[in-house]
Design a protein around this motif. Structure first.
Motif, PDB file in Angstrom:
ATOM      1  N   GLU A 488      34.463  58.958  56.123  1.00 12.51           N
ATOM      2  CA  GLU A 488      35.401  60.060  55.892  1.00 12.51           C
ATOM      3  C   GLU A 488      36.412  60.034  57.027  1.00 12.51           C
ATOM      4  O   GLU A 488      36.067  60.287  58.175  1.00 12.51           O
ATOM      5  CB  GLU A 488      34.681  61.402  55.824  1.00 12.51           C
ATOM      6  CG  GLU A 488      35.608  62.526  55.432  1.00 12.51           C
ATOM      7  CD  GLU A 488      34.860  63.844  55.265  1.00 12.51           C
ATOM      8  OE1 GLU A 488      35.370  64.761  54.627  1.00 12.51           O
ATOM      9  OE2 GLU A 488      33.727  63.968  55.809  1.00 12.51           O
ATOM     10  N   PHE A 490      40.090  61.024  58.991  1.00 12.24           N
ATOM     11  CA  PHE A 490      40.944  62.181  59.277  1.00 12.24           C
ATOM     12  C   PHE A 490      42.287  61.665  59.805  1.00 12.24           C
ATOM     13  O   PHE A 490      42.325  60.855  60.746  1.00 12.24           O
ATOM     14  CB  PHE A 490      40.285  63.107  60.295  1.00 12.24           C
ATOM     15  CG  PHE A 490      38.980  63.644  59.816  1.00 12.24           C
ATOM     16  CD1 PHE A 490      38.937  64.766  59.008  1.00 12.24           C
ATOM     17  CD2 PHE A 490      37.775  63.022  60.141  1.00 12.24           C
ATOM     18  CE1 PHE A 490      37.734  65.268  58.554  1.00 12.24           C
ATOM     19  CE2 PHE A 490      36.578  63.511  59.696  1.00 12.24           C
ATOM     20  CZ  PHE A 490      36.542  64.648  58.899  1.00 12.24           C
ATOM     21  N   ARG A 553      49.799  68.846  55.409  1.00  9.60           N
ATOM     22  CA  ARG A 553      48.706  69.483  54.687  1.00  9.60           C
ATOM     23  C   ARG A 553      49.209  70.349  53.543  1.00  9.60           C
ATOM     24  O   ARG A 553      48.553  70.476  52.512  1.00  9.60           O
ATOM     25  CB  ARG A 553      47.874  70.346  55.647  1.00  9.60           C
ATOM     26  CG  ARG A 553      46.958  69.560  56.546  1.00  9.60           C
ATOM     27  CD  ARG A 553      46.142  70.477  57.430  1.00  9.60           C
ATOM     28  NE  ARG A 553      46.991  71.155  58.412  1.00  9.60           N
ATOM     29  CZ  ARG A 553      46.582  72.102  59.244  1.00  9.60           C
ATOM     30  NH1 ARG A 553      45.311  72.497  59.201  1.00  9.60           N
ATOM     31  NH2 ARG A 553      47.389  72.655  60.113  1.00  9.60           N
ATOM     32  N   GLN A 556      49.932  67.708  50.693  1.00 11.00           N
ATOM     33  CA  GLN A 556      48.685  67.130  50.155  1.00 11.00           C
ATOM     34  C   GLN A 556      47.699  67.016  51.306  1.00 11.00           C
ATOM     35  O   GLN A 556      47.994  66.413  52.341  1.00 11.00           O
ATOM     36  CB  GLN A 556      48.948  65.752  49.528  1.00 11.00           C
ATOM     37  CG  GLN A 556      47.715  65.172  48.836  1.00 11.00           C
ATOM     38  CD  GLN A 556      48.011  63.863  48.118  1.00 11.00           C
ATOM     39  OE1 GLN A 556      49.191  63.500  47.946  1.00 11.00           O
ATOM     40  NE2 GLN A 556      46.952  63.181  47.675  1.00 11.00           N
ATOM     41  N   GLU A 557      46.569  67.628  51.096  1.00 10.55           N
ATOM     42  CA  GLU A 557      45.592  67.673  52.183  1.00 10.55           C
ATOM     43  C   GLU A 557      44.505  66.614  52.074  1.00 10.55           C
ATOM     44  O   GLU A 557      43.751  66.417  53.006  1.00 10.55           O
ATOM     45  CB  GLU A 557      44.927  69.052  52.244  1.00 10.55           C
ATOM     46  CG  GLU A 557      44.116  69.373  51.004  1.00 10.55           C
ATOM     47  CD  GLU A 557      43.491  70.736  51.053  1.00 10.55           C
ATOM     48  OE1 GLU A 557      42.548  70.966  50.277  1.00 10.55           O
ATOM     49  OE2 GLU A 557      43.917  71.576  51.867  1.00 10.55           O
ATOM     50  N   MET A 558      44.391  65.896  50.983  1.00  7.45           N
ATOM     51  CA  MET A 558      43.331  64.901  50.814  1.00  7.45           C
ATOM     52  C   MET A 558      43.845  63.728  49.994  1.00  7.45           C
ATOM     53  O   MET A 558      44.544  63.900  49.003  1.00  7.45           O
ATOM     54  CB  MET A 558      42.118  65.533  50.120  1.00  7.45           C
ATOM     55  CG  MET A 558      40.922  64.614  50.022  1.00  7.45           C
ATOM     56  SD  MET A 558      39.530  65.442  49.249  1.00  7.45           S
ATOM     57  CE  MET A 558      39.224  66.754  50.400  1.00  7.45           C
ATOM     58  N   TYR A 559      43.442  62.482  50.456  1.00  8.48           N
ATOM     59  CA  TYR A 559      43.819  61.252  49.764  1.00  8.48           C
ATOM     60  C   TYR A 559      42.544  60.438  49.492  1.00  8.48           C
ATOM     61  O   TYR A 559      41.590  60.461  50.278  1.00  8.48           O
ATOM     62  CB  TYR A 559      44.776  60.422  50.618  1.00  8.48           C
ATOM     63  CG  TYR A 559      46.115  61.090  50.849  1.00  8.48           C
ATOM     64  CD1 TYR A 559      47.197  60.857  50.004  1.00  8.48           C
ATOM     65  CD2 TYR A 559      46.288  61.919  51.950  1.00  8.48           C
ATOM     66  CE1 TYR A 559      48.428  61.466  50.233  1.00  8.48           C
ATOM     67  CE2 TYR A 559      47.504  62.528  52.182  1.00  8.48           C
ATOM     68  CZ  TYR A 559      48.576  62.296  51.323  1.00  8.48           C
ATOM     69  OH  TYR A 559      49.772  62.906  51.557  1.00  8.48           O
ATOM     70  N   THR A 580      37.681  58.532  51.632  1.00  5.32           N
ATOM     71  CA  THR A 580      38.299  59.847  51.587  1.00  5.32           C
ATOM     72  C   THR A 580      39.047  60.080  52.893  1.00  5.32           C
ATOM     73  O   THR A 580      38.458  59.959  53.978  1.00  5.32           O
ATOM     74  CB  THR A 580      37.246  60.938  51.366  1.00  5.32           C
ATOM     75  OG1 THR A 580      36.562  60.664  50.148  1.00  5.32           O
ATOM     76  CG2 THR A 580      37.885  62.311  51.287  1.00  5.32           C
ATOM     77  N   ARG A 582      41.410  62.885  54.962  1.00  5.96           N
ATOM     78  CA  ARG A 582      41.850  64.279  55.042  1.00  5.96           C
ATOM     79  C   ARG A 582      42.969  64.379  56.072  1.00  5.96           C
ATOM     80  O   ARG A 582      42.909  63.773  57.137  1.00  5.96           O
ATOM     81  CB  ARG A 582      40.687  65.186  55.423  1.00  5.96           C
ATOM     82  CG  ARG A 582      39.561  65.161  54.409  1.00  5.96           C
ATOM     83  CD  ARG A 582      38.465  66.151  54.800  1.00  5.96           C
ATOM     84  NE  ARG A 582      37.329  66.043  53.907  1.00  5.96           N
ATOM     85  CZ  ARG A 582      37.239  66.668  52.730  1.00  5.96           C
ATOM     86  NH1 ARG A 582      38.240  67.444  52.331  1.00  5.96           N
ATOM     87  NH2 ARG A 582      36.173  66.533  51.968  1.00  5.96           N
ATOM     88  N   CYS A 584      44.856  66.528  58.799  1.00  4.59           N
ATOM     89  CA  CYS A 584      44.446  67.563  59.739  1.00  4.59           C
ATOM     90  C   CYS A 584      45.573  67.835  60.724  1.00  4.59           C
ATOM     91  O   CYS A 584      46.442  66.992  60.974  1.00  4.59           O
ATOM     92  CB  CYS A 584      43.191  67.168  60.495  1.00  4.59           C
ATOM     93  SG  CYS A 584      41.802  66.752  59.437  1.00  4.59           S
ATOM     94  N   CYS A 595      41.373  71.395  60.013  1.00  7.51           N
ATOM     95  CA  CYS A 595      41.554  70.735  58.724  1.00  7.51           C
ATOM     96  C   CYS A 595      41.239  71.738  57.637  1.00  7.51           C
ATOM     97  O   CYS A 595      40.434  72.668  57.839  1.00  7.51           O
ATOM     98  CB  CYS A 595      40.649  69.516  58.571  1.00  7.51           C
ATOM     99  SG  CYS A 595      41.024  68.181  59.720  1.00  7.51           S
ATOM    100  N   VAL A 597      39.227  71.960  55.393  1.00 11.93           N
ATOM    101  CA  VAL A 597      37.955  71.566  54.779  1.00 11.93           C
ATOM    102  C   VAL A 597      36.874  72.474  55.327  1.00 11.93           C
ATOM    103  O   VAL A 597      37.004  73.058  56.400  1.00 11.93           O
ATOM    104  CB  VAL A 597      37.617  70.086  55.090  1.00 11.93           C
ATOM    105  CG1 VAL A 597      38.611  69.161  54.420  1.00 11.93           C
ATOM    106  CG2 VAL A 597      37.589  69.851  56.579  1.00 11.93           C
TER     107      VAL A 597
END
Length: 786
Positions: A488, A490, A553, A556-559, A580, A582, A584, A595, A597
């Protein structure tokens, strides 16, 4: 100066009488001492011979005293007014003197060994006034020795030893005797030794008492002990001497003078039958070589000198029994060799010689090998087989082979020990030993399988052989590579283009011989994405890079970045794994601060204001609960007294230590409602009273004259002072008759008459307290029935 014994002053003399004297006053004839004239001891002075010693034999017989000698003074010239006096050792007890004549007699038997001489003094005094007429003179009486003590061996009986086969004249020991007689006077203590028993084996030196060997070649194996009796005789061994004896036990010491000799038949042959399955190190037979010697001289060493070229046997010595134990060093095989002929030697080394000088004896040992039903023999003790993990069911993995070593050559059957194959992944053909696959294999689960195969003969399942079969599962490329972990990443909003977001590596469960090599690529639809790219690090890992720095963010906060990983197997295997990413908020140094999340919202926690509000609410709820509980505890019911109620029913006494469930019967209100029952008998409900109630003197009750407070205090005082009553919440009521009552016992349990036969009119005479009781017991039979 003394007038006797010292001739230089006076003409006094002392003579020894050797014959009876007629000068004794009582005209008796005392026996003389038996000494001749030549035995007198003389001492010369200037004017002549002086006699200052007397002699007496130490032993005499008969009841009469012995005349030892006579004293004489030149004052004794017809003068009857003088008296001889004797003093010193033994005077008056052992020796006595005739006061008138001066004769000295021995009154008791003397023992020279106890005392050899006595020193005495003699004096002449006036018979009337006891005044000394001359100074005292000293003389000695010596006890002359006679041969009255036999020789004695004080340390006997004796024991000694000598080696067997000793030469004549070899000294064994010396035994000496002692004689208490005078060694310097005569031959009374001169000893001569001789042997009374023990000839011709031993002799003794007559003067030194040394015992010696007198016979050649005395053999311990023929006789090991001899008894010798030795005599010692005084008087130089002449006739009339006394003698003493003692015994000497002579033991012959063993020497190694006998060779070992095998105990078997006349042809020195041993025969044994040994089964071919005898375990190694076990005894197959025993041989014994006897040696007539004793102890270490009888120890023999056994060895095989012929007939065992292959080293199948060995022979060792049993230290306890001195037997030769025949053991196996190698296994026997009846089919190869059925008999052995061995030559065994027993050796006994001679003491004091080199190792080559020894006694020896040989014997022949014939061994017949007995055929045994041996288990099958595998061609190998361990088999190593390989199988691919994708092999189909019933694939032949390998073959084991065993044969019957016996001459019968029975057919062999094969089985798998299922304790070593619990999952039953393999099978074996019972006839030819082929091992096949029963279930699919997975090298990634188990790389090795170790099973045990047993072999037994047809028709005889007792002898079983076992062999270990190690099956190795060979790897094939059947697993696709995948990410080493759940990555994961960041990404900072203010990141720079080309910044490494995440380094990714892969793992593969397979294990190729040439090692792993992974190829990473983006899925085709992501090859031209504007946000991320990958870089090969040439170490089976890649780095994910950001292409620009405009990530937000809010936008788009997540790819999600799908990546394909392919191995180098045949055929290659691949898998798609998604990374994934994120977005931040980060500090200027690139440290992630927040972040959108859950993992980063929770550590931030609530604001200070929210925490204070929650804490205030909790405190308020606690205060409300405490107030509510306090109000409930202090709430009191109003006391409402109705006109028709008896106020005495509301008098309740509590005790902190309650009686539990019995509190419901703790208070009997009937006692207060019936004052007349104060003096009556009210039994307790918790115990059975042992005594009857006796009303107290001076108490009066009436319907309207009851003092409730006084009544309760009295009952309370009784309960508090009763050591046997439990702490029940009740008014304790006792019926106690009291001590010393003139009424005595009211019980009728022990009377022989019935109630109808008794007259209770006397109760009325006891006073007003028993009047009512008398009325109750005086009613008629009809009244009682009613």
């Amino acid at each position: 100066t003394p007038s006797f014994f010292i001739a230089a002053v006076t003409n006094v003399y002392l003579c020894l009488l050797c014959f009876p004297s007629s000068a004794s006053p009582d005209n008796s004839s005392p026996r003389h001492s038996g000494l001749g004239e030549g035995q007198r001891l003389l001492s010369r002075t200037k004017r002549g011979w002086v006699w200052n010693q007397m002699f007496v034999l130490e032993e005499f017989s008969g009841p009469d005293p012995i005349l030892v000698g006579r004293l004489h003074t030149d004052l004794d010239v017809g003068n009857k007014n003088i008296k001889y006096v004797l003093a010193g050792e033994g005077a008056g007890t052992i020796f006595a003197i005739n006061e008138l004549t001066g004769d000295i007699h021995a009154m008791k038997r003397l023992d020279r060994e106890e005392k050899a001489e006595y020193t005495l003094t003699a004096q002449v005094i006036n018979a009337d006034t006891d005044e000394p007429l001359e100074p005292p003179s000293e003389f000695i009486i010596k006890v002359q020795d006679i041969n009255d003590n036999p020789p004695q061996f004080l340390q006997g009986p004796y024991r000694a030893s000598v080696a067997e086969m000793s030469a004549v004249g070899t000294s064994v020991t010396t035994v000496t005797a002692t004689d208490a007689d005078d060694p310097v006077y005569g031959n009374s203590a001169k000893l001569v030794y001789s042997i009374l028993q023990g000839q011709p084996y031993f002799s003794v030196d007559p003067n030194s008492a040394t015992i010696k060997v007198a016979l050649n070649d005395m053999d311990r194996e023929m006789r090991d002990e001899y008894l010798v009796v030795i005599q010692a005789k005084d008087m130089g061994g002449h006739m009339g001497g006394l003698s003493g004896t003692t015994s000497l036990t002579v033991t012959l010491i063993d020497i190694n003078d006998n060779p070992p000799k095998f105990v078997c038949s006349s042809v020195d042959l041993y025969e044994f039958v040994i089964p071919e399955d005898l375990p190694l190190g076990k005894m197959g037979g025993k041989v014994k070589a006897n040696d007539r010697d004793y102890g270490d001289n009888a120890k023999s060493t056994y060895s095989i000198i012929e007939g065992d070229d292959q080293g199948v046997f060995e022979i060792v010595t049993d230290t306890q029994t001195q037997e030769g134990i025949l053991k196996l060093k190698k296994p026997l095989d009846y089919e190869t060799k059925k008999a052995y002929t061995l030559k065994v030697e027993a050796t006994n080394i001679l003491p004091g010689h080199s190792s080559t000088a020894h006694f020896k004896d040989t014997a022949t040992v014939k061994i017949a090998v007995d055929d045994s039903d041996e288990p099958p023999v595998f061609s190998k003790s361990m088999y190593l087989l390989d199988v691919n993990e994708n092999a189909p069911i019933n694939t032949v993995i390998g073959t084991v082979n065993a044969r019957d070593p016996d001459s019968s050559k029975n057919t062999v059957r094969y089985f798998i020990d299922r304790h070593t194959d619990l999952e039953r992944q393999f099978n074996i053909n019972v006839d030819d030993g082929k091992i096949t696959l029963a279930k699919p294999l997975d090298r990634e689960t188990d790389m090795w399988h170790n099973i045990t195969v047993t072999a037994t003969e047809v028709g005889n399942h007792s002898p079983i052989s076992r062999a270990i079969v190690a099956i190795r599962v060979m790897d094939i490329n059947d697993n696709a590579p995948e990410f080493a972990t759940e990555y994961e990443a960041f990404l900072c909003e203010n990141g720079k283009p080309g910044q490494v977001i995440q380094t990714i590596s892969a793992v593969d469960k397979d294990d190729p011989v040439q090692g792993h090599y992974f190829n990473y690529r983006l899925v085709p639809e992501m090859l031209n994405n504007p946000n991320f790219t990958i870089k090969n690090n040439q170490d089976n890992s890649i780095s994910v890079l950001a292409k620009h720095d405009t990530f937000r963010r809010q936008k788009q906060e997540m790819y999600f970045l799908p990546i394909i990983v392919t191995d180098n197997g045949h055929p290659p295997m691949s898998s798609t794994n998604t990374l994934t990413i994120r977005v931040c908020g980060c500090s200027k140094d690139g440290i992630v601060q927040s972040c959108n999340v859950e993992a980063y919202v929770l550590p931030i926690g609530l604001s200070m204001g929210a925490l204070i509000a929650i804490l205030a609410c909790i405190i308020l709820l606690l205060v409300i609960v405490v107030l509510f509980v306090t109000l409930r505890r202090h709430k009191n019911e109003p006391l409402i007294i109705k006109d028709d109620e008896d106020v005495r029913e509301n008098i309740i006494r509590y005790d902190d230590e309650g009686g539990g469930e019995e509190d419901t019967e703790a208070f009997d209100i009937a006692t207060l409602q019936n004052p007349d029952g104060i003096n009556g008998y009210l039994p307790r409900k918790d115990i059975k009273p042992d005594l009857q109630f006796m009303p107290r003197a001076g108490q009066h009750s009436g319907p309207n004259g009851v003092d409730v407070d006084e009544f309760i205090n009295v009952r309370l005082h009784e309960a508090d002072n009763d050591p046997t009553a439990p702490p029940y919440d009740s008014i304790q009521i006792y019926g106690y008759e009291g001590r010393g009552s003139v009424a005595g016992s009211l019980s009728s349990l022990e009377t022989v008459s019935s109630d109808s036969d008794q007259n209770f009119d006397y109760l009325r005479e006891w006073g007003p307290r028993f009047r009512r009781l008398g009325e109750l017991y005086s009613v008629g039979e009809s009244d009682r029935e009613t």
